[in-house]
Design an enzyme around this catalytic site. Structure first.
Site, PDB file in Angstrom:
ATOM      1  N   GLN A   1      -3.494  -6.881  -8.139  1.00 50.77           N
ATOM      2  CA  GLN A   1      -4.586  -6.022  -7.647  1.00 50.77           C
ATOM      3  C   GLN A   1      -5.849  -6.111  -8.493  1.00 50.77           C
ATOM      4  O   GLN A   1      -6.924  -5.733  -8.032  1.00 50.77           O
ATOM      5  CB  GLN A   1      -4.123  -4.563  -7.585  1.00 50.77           C
ATOM      6  CG  GLN A   1      -3.038  -4.323  -6.536  1.00 50.77           C
ATOM      7  CD  GLN A   1      -2.548  -2.890  -6.582  1.00 50.77           C
ATOM      8  OE1 GLN A   1      -1.719  -2.552  -7.422  1.00 50.77           O
ATOM      9  NE2 GLN A   1      -3.054  -2.049  -5.707  1.00 50.77           N
TER      10      GLN A   1
ATOM     11  N   CYS B   1      -1.910   2.843  -1.100  1.00 48.07           N
ATOM     12  CA  CYS B   1      -2.153   1.719  -2.014  1.00 48.07           C
ATOM     13  C   CYS B   1      -3.601   1.767  -2.478  1.00 48.07           C
ATOM     14  O   CYS B   1      -4.509   1.989  -1.663  1.00 48.07           O
ATOM     15  CB  CYS B   1      -1.878   0.396  -1.296  1.00 48.07           C
ATOM     16  SG  CYS B   1      -2.090  -1.053  -2.349  1.00 48.07           S
ATOM     17  N   LEU B   2      -3.815   1.554  -3.770  1.00 47.94           N
ATOM     18  CA  LEU B   2      -5.179   1.568  -4.310  1.00 47.94           C
ATOM     19  C   LEU B   2      -6.021   0.434  -3.708  1.00 47.94           C
ATOM     20  O   LEU B   2      -7.251   0.512  -3.724  1.00 47.94           O
ATOM     21  CB  LEU B   2      -5.143   1.458  -5.836  1.00 47.94           C
ATOM     22  CG  LEU B   2      -4.517   2.663  -6.567  1.00 47.94           C
ATOM     23  CD1 LEU B   2      -4.394   2.373  -8.058  1.00 47.94           C
ATOM     24  CD2 LEU B   2      -5.335   3.936  -6.333  1.00 47.94           C
TER      25      LEU B   2
HETATM   26  O1  GNR Z   1      -0.946   5.262  -6.176  1.00 49.05           O
HETATM   27  C1  GNR Z   1      -0.094   4.838  -5.399  1.00 49.05           C
HETATM   28  N1  GNR Z   1       0.665   5.710  -4.719  1.00 49.05           N
HETATM   29  C2  GNR Z   1       1.764   5.360  -3.975  1.00 49.05           C
HETATM   30  C3  GNR Z   1       2.311   6.324  -3.137  1.00 49.05           C
HETATM   31  C4  GNR Z   1       3.423   6.045  -2.386  1.00 49.05           C
HETATM   32  C5  GNR Z   1       3.987   4.794  -2.467  1.00 49.05           C
HETATM   33  C6  GNR Z   1       3.463   3.810  -3.283  1.00 49.05           C
HETATM   34  C7  GNR Z   1       2.352   4.100  -4.045  1.00 49.05           C
HETATM   35  S1  GNR Z   1       1.716   2.887  -5.089  1.00 49.05           S
HETATM   36  C8  GNR Z   1       0.042   3.380  -5.190  1.00 49.05           C
HETATM   37  C9  GNR Z   1      -0.695   2.566  -6.242  1.00 49.05           C
HETATM   38  C10 GNR Z   1      -0.737   1.125  -5.808  1.00 49.05           C
HETATM   39  O2  GNR Z   1      -1.409   0.701  -4.918  1.00 49.05           O
HETATM   40  N2  GNR Z   1       0.072   0.309  -6.425  1.00 49.05           N
HETATM   41  O3  GNR Z   1       0.141  -0.972  -6.049  1.00 49.05           O
HETATM   42 NI    NI Z   2      -0.425  -1.029  -3.968  1.00 48.63          NI
END
Ligand code: GNR
Ligand code: NI
Length: 171
Positions: free
Chosen positions: A51, A92-93
């Site tokens: 990422q 996901c970020l």
């Molecule tokens: O911050 C994140 N929260 C999340 C919530 C539920 C399932 C997976 C995640 S991972 C995510 C951060 C991220 O994108 N990691 O790759």
């Molecule tokens: Ni993610």
């Protein structure tokens, strides 16, 4: 420490397959620290090197409510998985403001190297198990939206491109 910028879906670089970390050296420890800082600043529970456009097998996770239990997984391998599956809402970020249900193994045991280069094993369940599987997918070039229907994924792609375009217009 430095704040790293996070690739946004549908950036093709998110589909790069990461290579193993060759040695846990000063460069890797600095990357770990920068990734932790980036994850905490973004309020995420995990972050994969993919990422931040580094294609090596390295993830950081912190699912503790106090956000004071950083977990570093270098060259992680899943060595056991439950047959039982569980569905959880994921985000996901790299796909901001998109949340949807994904089915994964309810429990996984992962073996990895820590920030000190020592091997350890972790038995994970609940959010941590979800997160371990979500992050390890990133290292294989897979984003959680790939589990959704083609129609949902197309809508997400359009929404993300529009969002990125609007943000660029402001700057
Ligand atoms: O911050 C994140 N929260 C999340 C919530 C539920 C399932 C997976 C995640 S991972 C995510 C951060 C991220 O994108 N990691 O790759
Ligand atoms: Ni993610």
């Amino acid at each position: 420490m430095a704040h790293l910028s996070i690739l946004r879906y549908p950036d093709p670089r998110l589909h790069t397959v990461a290579k193993p970390v060759a040695a846990v050296d000063e460069r890797i420890r600095r990357l770990v620290d920068d990734m932790l800082e980036t994850m905490y600043a973004a309020d995420g529970v995990g972050l994969a090197a993919t990422q931040v456009d580094v294609h090596e097998r390295l993830v950081v996770i912190d699912t503790s409510p106090e956000r004071d239990k950083p977990l570093v997984l270098i060259n992680p391998e899943i060595i056991a998985r439950s047959t039982e599956l569980a569905v959880a809402e994921e985000g996901c970020l790299s796909v901001p403001q998109v949340y949807d249900k994904v089915e994964r193994h309810a429990r996984v045991t992962v073996r990895a190297l820590g920030r000190d280069g020592q091997s350890f094993e972790l038995a994970a369940e609940g959010l941590t198990a979800v997160c371990v599987q979500h992050e390890m997918d990133h290292l294989l070039g897979k984003v959680f939206v790939e589990y959704l229907s083609a129609l949902k994924r197309e809508r997400i792609r359009t929404k993300m491109l529009k969002k990125t375009r609007e943000e660029q217009r402001k700057t």
